[in-house]
Structure formats: structure tokens, C-alpha cells
Design a protein around this motif. Structure first.
Motif, PDB file in Angstrom:
ATOM      1  N   ASP A  15       0.860  -1.186   0.000  1.00 53.09           N
ATOM      2  CA  ASP A  15       0.000   0.000   0.000  1.00 53.09           C
ATOM      3  C   ASP A  15       0.898   1.240   0.000  1.00 53.09           C
TER       4      ASP A  15
ATOM      5  N   GLU B  20       0.171   4.225  -0.810  1.00 50.71           N
ATOM      6  CA  GLU B  20      -0.467   5.435  -0.293  1.00 50.71           C
ATOM      7  C   GLU B  20      -0.152   5.617   1.192  1.00 50.71           C
TER       8      GLU B  20
ATOM      9  N   SER C 232     -17.207   3.792   2.136  1.00 49.64           N
ATOM     10  CA  SER C 232     -17.016   3.944   0.696  1.00 49.64           C
ATOM     11  C   SER C 232     -17.604   2.800  -0.116  1.00 49.64           C
TER      12      SER C 232
ATOM     13  N   ASN D  45     -10.448  16.432   1.156  1.00 48.56           N
ATOM     14  CA  ASN D  45     -10.413  15.176   0.415  1.00 48.56           C
ATOM     15  C   ASN D  45     -11.500  14.213   0.887  1.00 48.56           C
ATOM     16  N   SER D  46     -11.885  14.312   2.163  1.00 40.84           N
ATOM     17  CA  SER D  46     -12.913  13.418   2.695  1.00 40.84           C
ATOM     18  C   SER D  46     -14.322  13.877   2.341  1.00 40.84           C
TER      19      SER D  46
ATOM     20  N   HIS E 196      -8.823  15.362  -6.583  1.00 39.17           N
ATOM     21  CA  HIS E 196      -8.273  14.070  -6.992  1.00 39.17           C
ATOM     22  C   HIS E 196      -6.861  13.899  -6.430  1.00 39.17           C
TER      23      HIS E 196
ATOM     24  N   ASP F 105      -5.036  11.772  -3.157  1.00 39.53           N
ATOM     25  CA  ASP F 105      -5.124  10.896  -2.002  1.00 39.53           C
ATOM     26  C   ASP F 105      -4.308  11.474  -0.848  1.00 39.53           C
TER      27      ASP F 105
ATOM     28  N   TRP G 222      -0.525  11.578  -1.575  1.00 37.27           N
ATOM     29  CA  TRP G 222      -0.096  12.678  -2.448  1.00 37.27           C
ATOM     30  C   TRP G 222      -0.094  14.003  -1.701  1.00 37.27           C
TER      31      TRP G 222
END
Length: 844
Positions: free
Chosen positions: A390, A392, A500, A646-647, A653, A655, A658
Motif C-alpha cells: 500500500d 499510499e 465507501s 479530500n474526505s 483528486h 489521495d 499525495w
């Protein structure tokens, strides 16, 4: 005691000892009190000055003596059945140096005392001289570590000091024993790594060959597969617009049916083999743009040809494109689950007993799991293994570590620590409660990892200011970080995965409803957690270790007690010396009690004089670079705002990874740091590598069907319960299975695996369970279960890594002693909350 190495080299077999002794004739035992001898003080190379004068209990002055010893003193101690590791120090080595005795507790000796040298290796001279010395002057120059490590050898099962019997078999020096254990550990792990490497290299990568096909109600697909002699399972993979679990709209489902037919092995009583057919139903996603890969394993019954037939059940006569792949495996599901459980248990043994570093333990577990996949015929390629990581999460960790590293240059953490001290008014528990509450609130809106990276340096500096041990405070703080993260839909990764999910959103499980329900439950959990934390830390020493005087006094008591135990009361003189030594032990214990009382009184006085202390601390700890602080606060504020946006706004766009990486780059440019190596040295590379290895390990265990097996067994247990008690049993089982599993394995893959299992249960007409209570139970168990062990949650590992970098690392058991009881109580409170709301009140 303090032993100062003066750097003077002695020849092999020469030992310098400073012994304070009285003038005693060699022919007599103990001299009568009142007789005095004359002291002859000679300056000796490598020996410190005599101790200051103090009254002599025996009433005699000291003199210097010199004796020759002709044998190895270490071997002599071994022959006398001394379990202390003193022989390791006294062994004749060329690197032995003169040591100076500077213990302040020996200042009750006479200033006229001299020093006594023992040259050579004659144990009889040493023993005869030591037995004739009064108790309050016998002090051997032995390192602290040797005495402390030797105490365990003297303790029996009940804690009493004892001696080994004469001629006890298998007696080794502690240094030799440690070397043997270390050699066995290195050899065993090296052999294990070699075996796994060979097993992994013997089998090639099993690349999946995908076949494109199209099915419809009028057209089906059929293929005949040749079986293999060593195959046990057939794994079939389908990719396309598929859906895990049951249909999202009852009555209007569209699905694909896969039939696997094989001839059973013919027995002695059968003329023709029987045909066995397995059906596998996969539901189609109404949104044809989505793509999902699903897998199913079928048992291979014989070496006969296996037939696969795929047909579609659709409302319209249209073609459905699919991708299909198959491969044979050489082990059954039960065998794979057993191997996966053994690998996971071995990794925990390595981490719990600290045999190796936790990062290396995760790497060894990953290697073992990959070797197991290669042996069963499912070896992944290097590209596939890299996809398991992962990135991210790793990017989020790396970016926030860079931000914190630059932030620490401003002195902001010291400033925050002093302000927190002022708010707590010098009261330790008020400060700990405030820190834990703030961490829980922030983690409800920020990622747990971000909260720990920001709070851990502040907590460490605050504990250093208050003279506290940061370990227990950090563990408590990260526990409440995990609890607070479960309160909202964005606080913890399992909650994000649940909210989600598109199918759950169709059932009405949205962001606001999920957050409101979880927030109330977490508030009840916090109400019970704070008193429990106070109870668990009731007898823990939150303050740092005692001053050096108290530590030296405790060590002094051990020395006198060991010396008394080594003297065998074979004669009247030896019995008298033993009594003097034990009397000295009692005297020192009384002195220790007085010093401990004074030390605790000083601590309470420091807490009362917090206003004076805070003024001194504010002068000492100030902001060192205000311009850099303004830059750091600007970038950090932007990063946190982007986390929130972001939430709530899907139009951004970016994450979390980023956002953290971009914020780190911005701050590095604004800070204008030329020595970039200093910043990189503060990055927890061991923590990043641990997470990468942990991701590979968990995905490999999932490939070995460990997580699927846990989910299937949980579903079977729920189906066995009677219908009127099924919802209660389902909530209890899901909460505790999720909590225990999340404390042992990563909660992210477990949550992703359990969601389709719970959805399938809710859609099963034989079970008829509502989905929301099961998903809330999964969220509470997965989030709160991370407090069970050190590697149960990402925040735990991050906090441990940062603390270790600051010199306050805590072990697996340190975290377990506090985290596991907190996990049990918090999960119990959360379970009761769900039972009241969904079973008693019927809110489903």
C-alpha cells in the motif's frame, strides 16, 4: 557502584582490587575491638585516593596489604559454585584494566585505609584475606552489570537466593551460555532463510493466462481441462462487471453460473466413476463499467478431465464479456490455512520475545509466506508482490515524517510541552488525561498515523520536562488515538472502507448516519476507558528512575548480600563475618528506606512548586526560529485542510499520500534546507520497511485463504444459532472475531474480506439478518481491536518507531500489558452499546 576505567593496562593474570580492611593477624580470626594498627599509605598506580574518614564499626583502623595470587581467579569462583558472572570479569585477559572504586556509599570507611593488591592467581590468599575482613569494609571492584545479571542466577523459583549443588551438570558461564543461545539463534534463522529461499527458487512464477469470453442466456462457454498428478485444488478466477456477495436488488438479480464437473475416482465396488458437479453463482454488477476479480477453489477428485461450463442468467439477451483464468494448486485449503497460521504465530513469537527486530520478523514472515505460495503452485511474480504494498500509506508516512522533522527544528515541540505543563498546573494525571483526550479528538478528524506523528515528539519533550518516563504515556496516548479514530467515518481506515462501499450506501449507510452512530458509542467507550487507564497505571512508576544515589545504594545492598551468602559458616570466625555482613545489609536497607522517602517527598514538592518550575522552563525552552515556524504552520495547516477537503469533496483528486508528499516538498523549498541528509536521518526507515513487509505478509496470508477461512467460519457459527437469538449472537461474534483478528493481523484486509461475507449473510433468506448492525460491529471490532497488540494498528508501530528514535522504545509486552486490557474493556462497552441499540431498542 561507579567503576571508572583509568585506561591502565595490566599484564595477563594481574588484578587490581581496592579492599578496605582492618589490621588482623593471619593466625587469629577476628581481632578484639580497641586494638589499632598503623596505616601505611603508598601511592599506587591506577588506584584512587582513600575514602574520607568515618567511624569504623569494628573499632580498628585499616592497613594496606599485598598478596600474590597464582591461579585464575575466575576458575576459582567457578569451583566455589558462585553463580554470579563475576568470573567473567576476573578472568585473566590482557585487556583487563585497573578500575577505581568511587562508590559514595563507602565513605564510612577510615581515611587511613589503604589498598590491597592481588597479583597472580592464588585463590587461597584471596579467600583467606576476604574472610578475615569485617563486613563494612569488604567491597570488590566488580562491574554493575555483572552483579545485576548475576542476581537472577541466585534466585530460585520463589525468589530466594540459592547455590547450585556441587558437580551440577551442564553448568556454564553466563557469557558462554549467552554465546551459545546467540549462536543457535543465528544458525536456526539462517537455515530457515536458506530453506525458504531454495523452496521459493525451485518453482517458477505462475502467471495467470486470462482468456476473453462472452456469455449470454443463449450462449454458454465450455472448456475441458486436463488434470495434474500432484494437484489437489483447481482455482478458477473470473474478472468483469461482477459483484461480491448476494444481489443488491432482490428479485431483479442477474448472475453467472459456473459449473465444474469431474469424474470421481472409481472404487473397487463401482464399475463406472460417478460425475460430481460443483455450482458457483456470481452476481453481476448493474453498473457494467466496474471491474472486479473473484476466485473460487474446487477440490480435484481424480486425474480425470475437468469440465468447466459458464452460462448467464440475464433479463435481456445480451452478451456479457468476461475474463477467465485457472490454475492447479498442490495443497488443500485446510493445509494452506494451517501453514498460514503457523507463519503468523512464528512472526509473533519473534516479535514478542524480541528475538529479532520487528522489521526483520515481518520480512522473515513475508519470505516464509511467499515460499509457501511457491510450493503449493501459486508463486506470485515480483510485479504482483510490489502491487500488494500500500504505497499510499507509505507515502503518507514519509511525507508526514519529513514535515515533523523540519518542524522539530523550530523548538515548537518544546514550547508546546511547556504550555501543556502550565495547563496541567504540575499535576501528572491531569496532563496525561488532557493529552489522551486531545489525541482522541484529533484522530477522529485526522488519520491516526498523522496524529501520532504530530503528538509523539510533543509528548516525549513534555515527559522529559516533567521527569516522567515517556513509555507509558505514549502507549496510553496511542490507545486513545485508536479509540478516537473509530468515532467518525474518516478517522480509521476500516471505517473509510465501510462507508465507501457502494452497496452499503444504497442501504442507507452514509457518512452522517455512520458517524452519528459510532460517535455515541465511542463516547461511552471513552467514559469507561479513562478510569480503567488510571487503574492500570495505579502502581506503575510514571516518574523516571531514581537518582543515581538510590540506584547505587540498591546495588550496594545486593553486593553485601551476595558476599554474605558466599561465605560458608564452617567455622566460628566465618560465622562471625557472615553475621557482620548481614548486619551491614540491614543497615543499608534502613538507609535506602530513608532516601526513598526523601526522594518521593521532593517529587511532591516539585509538583506543588510548579509555578516556579514553569518560569524556569519557559526561559529555557523557547521558539528558536520564528520564521521557520511560520512556514511550517502554514504548510501543515494547508495539509490538514486538504485532508478534510479530500474526505468531503470528491472533486479533489488527491489521495492522502499525495497530499503529504506535496506538503513535504513545499516545506523543504520554503525552509531552504541545504543539508538534506539531516532530514533524511530523522525519517523512520525501519518503520516504513516494516509496513512494506507487513503488507506483503498479510496479502500472502490472504492468498493462503487464512482471512477467508476466518470469515467463513464466523458465518457458519452465526447460522447455527437459533433465529430468535441470531442477531445477538451475530453482533457478539462479529465484534470479538474482528477485535481478535485485527489485533493479530492488519485490519484493512480483514475488513475488506468481511464486508462481502456480512452482506451475503444479510441477503441470505435463511438467515434474515439486517446489515447495518453487523457492519457497525465490524467497525467497532476492527478499530478497537488494534489496541490489543503492538502491530495491531499502524499508529502503534509509528509511535513505537518514533519513540525508539528518541531513545524511549517500548517492547511488544510493554504495549500488551496496557493495550490488551484496554481492548477487552472497550470492545465490551462497544458490544453492549450495539446490543442495546439494535437488539433491545430494535433500531436496525
Amino acid at each position: 557502584m561507579h567503576l571508572e576505567n583509568k585506561g591502565v593496562r595490566l599484564p595477563s593474570g594481574v588484578l587490581a582490587m581496592e579492599l578496605h580492611q582492618t589490621l588482623i593477624p593471619t593466625s587469629a580470626g577476628l581481632r578484639e575491638p580497641g586494638l589499632e594498627g598503623h596505616s601505611n599509605r603508598r601511592p599506587q598506580h591506577g588506584i584512587s585516593r582513600a575514602d574520607p574518614p568515618s567511624p569504623d564499626p569494628s573499632g580498628v583502623a585499616g592497613q594496606s596489604c599485598q598478596a600474590l595470587v597464582d591461579q585464575d581467579f575466575g576458575s576459582f569462583l567457578a569451583e566455589q559454585r558462585y553463580c554470579s558472572p563475576a568470573p567473567q570479569f576476573f578472568s585473566s585477559r590482557s585487556e583487563d584494566a585497573c578500575f577505581t572504586e568511587s562508590t559514595p556509599l563507602l565513605r564510612n570507611s577510615s581515611q587511613e585505609n589503604g589498598c590491597c593488591y592481588f597479583r597472580g592467581n592464588n585463590p587461597e590468599a584471596v579467600l583467606s584475606s576476604s574472610r578475615r575482613m569485617p563486613a563494612d569494609h569488604l567491597e570488590a571492584a566488580i562491574p554493575e552489570a555483572s552483579w545485576e545479571s548475576g542476581l537472577a542466577a541466585w534466585a530460585g523459583p520463589s525468589g530466594e537466593r540459592r547455590e547450585l549443588p556441587v558437580g551440577a551438570p551442564g553448568r556454564l558461564r553466563p557469557s558462554r551460555l549467552r554465546r551459545c543461545v546467540r549462536w543457535l539463534k543465528v544458525t536456526g534463522l539462517f537455515v530457515f532463510v536458506v530453506v525458504c529461499s531454495i523452496s521459493f527458487s525451485l518453482y517458477p512464477d505462475q502467471g495467470k493466462f486470462w482468456q476473453l469470453l462472452a456469455v449470454s442466456p443463449l450462449e454458454s462457454y465450455t472448456a475441458n481441462l486436463s488434470s495434474r498428478a500432484d494437484s489437489t485444488l483447481l482455482q478458477v478466477d473470473l474478472a468483469g462487471a461482477l459483484e461480491v456477495g448476494g444481489p443488491s436488488r432482490p428479485g431483479g438479480e442477474e448472475h453467472i453460473v459456473v459449473e465444474v464437473t469431474q469424474a470421481e475416482a472409481a472404487g473397487s465396488r463401482r464399475r463406472r466413476p460417478q460425475q460430481v458437479t460443483h455450482n458457483w453463482t456470481v452476481f453481476l454488477n448493474p453498473r457494467r463499467s466496474d471491474r472486479l476479480v473473484v476466485s473460487r477453489t474446487f477440490e480435484v477428485l481424480s486425474r480425470e478431465t475437468v469440465s468447466i461450463s459458464i452460462r448467464a442468467s440475464l433479463q435481456q439477451t445480451q452478451l456479457v464479456p468476461l475474463l477467465m483464468a485457472h490454475q492447479y494448486l498442490r495443497a488443500s485449503v485446510e493445509a494452506q490455512v494451517t501453514v498460514a497460521a503457523a507463519i503468523l504465530a512464528a512472526v509473533y513469537v519473534l516479535i514478542i520475545f524480541e528475538i529479532v527486530h520487528r522489521t526483520l520478523a515481518a520480512m522473515l514472515g513475508s519470505l516464509a509466506a511467499l515460499a509457501a505460495l511457491a510450493v503449493i503452485g501459486d508463486r506470485p511474480s515480483l510485479t504482483h508482490v510490489v502491487e500488494w504494498i500500500d504505497f499510499e500509506t507509505l507515502a503518507l508516512l514519509f511525507g508526514m515524517m519529513i514535515l515533523v522533522a523540519v518542524f522539530s527544528e523550530t523548538g515548537f515541540f518544546d514550547y508546546c510541552a511547556v504550555k501543556a505543563y502550565r495547563l496541567s498546573r504540575g499535576r501528572v494525571w491531569v496532563m496525561i488525561t488532557t493529552l489522551c483526550l486531545i489525541a482522541a479528538i484529533l484522530s477522529a478528524f485526522l488519520d491516526n498515523v498523522t496524529t501520532c506523528l504530530l503528538f509523539t515528539p510533543v509528548t516525549i519533550r513534555l515527559c522529559e520536562v516533567l521527569n516522567l518516563d515517556p513509555r507509558q504515556v505514549l502507549i496510553a496516548e496511542v490507545i486513545f488515538t485508536n479509540i478516537g479514530g473509530a468515532a467518525t467515518a474518516i478517522g480509521d481506515p476500516p471505517n473509510v472502507i465501510i462507508v465507501s462501499n457502494q452497496e452499503l450506501r444504497k442501504m442507507g449507510l452514509d457518512f452522517v448516519g455512520f458517524t452519528a452512530h459510532m460517535f455515541v458509542g465511542i463516547c461511552f467507550v471513552l467514559l469507561f476507558s479513562f478510569p480503567l487507564l488510571r487503574l492500570l497505571l495505579w502502581n506503575r512508576k510514571l516518574h523516571n528512575k531514581e537518582p543515581s544515589e538510590i540506584v547505587e545504594l540498591k546495588h550496594e545492598i545486593h553486593v553485601w548480600r551476595l558476599t554474605a551468602q558466599r561465605i560458608s559458616p564452617a567455622s566460628r570466625e566465618e560465622t562471625a563475618v557472615r553475621g557482620l555482613l548481614l548486619g551491614k545489609v540491614l543497615e543499608l536497607q534502613q538507609l535506602l528506606a530513608r532516601q526513598l522517602h526523601t526522594f518521593h517527598r521532593q517529587i511532591s514538592q516539585e509538583d506543588k512548586n510548579w509555578e516556579t518550575n514553569i518560569q524556569e522552563l519557559e526561559r529555557k525552552h523557547r521558539i528558536s526560529d520564528r520564521i521557520l515556524l511560520a512556514k511550517c504552520l502554514t504548510v501543515l495547516g494547508f495539509v490538514i485542510c486538504m485532508f478534510f477537503l479530500n474526505s468531503f469533496f470528491p472533486g479533489i483528486h488527491l489521495d492522502l499520500g499525495w497530499i503529504a508528499i506535496l506538503g513535504a516538498i513545499w516545506l523543504l523549498i520554503l525552509a531552504d534546507i541545504h543539508d538534506f541528509e539531516i532530514i533524511l536521518h530523522r525519517v523512520e526507515w525501519a518503520t516504513l520497511l516494516f509496513f512494506a513487509a507487513l503488507f506483503v505478509l498479510m496479502e500472502a496470508l490472504a492468498q493462503l485463504h487464512l482471512i477467508d477461512y476466518v470469515g467463513e467460519q464466523t458465518a457458519l457459527l452465526i447460522k447455527v444459532v437459533p433465529e430468535d437469538r441470531r442477531l445477538t449472537a451475530a453482533i457478539v461474534l462479529v465484534v470479538w472475531v474482528s477485535a481478535i483478528a485485527s489485533s493479530l493481523i492488519d485490519n484493512i484486509p480483514f475488513t475488506a474480506t468481511m464486508i462481502p461475507v456480512l452482506l451475503s449473510l444479510s441477503r441470505d433468506p435463511e438467515v434474515s439478518l439486517p446489515a447495518p448492525p453487523l457492519l457497525y460491529a465490524l467497525a467497532l471490532g476492527a478499530c478497537l481491536g488494534g489496541n490489543g497488540t503492538l502491530i495491531g494498528a499502524s499508529a502503534n508501530v509509528v509511535c513505537a518507531g518514533v519513540a525508539e528514535q528518541h531513545g524511549y522504545g517500548f517492547s511488544f509486552m510493554d504495549f500488551f500489558r496496557l493495550g490488551f486490557p484496554m481492548m477487552i474493556v472497550s470492545c465490551t462497552v462497544g458490544m453492549c452499546y450495539l446490543l442495546v441499540t439494535h437488539v433491545v431498542m430494535g433500531w436496525n
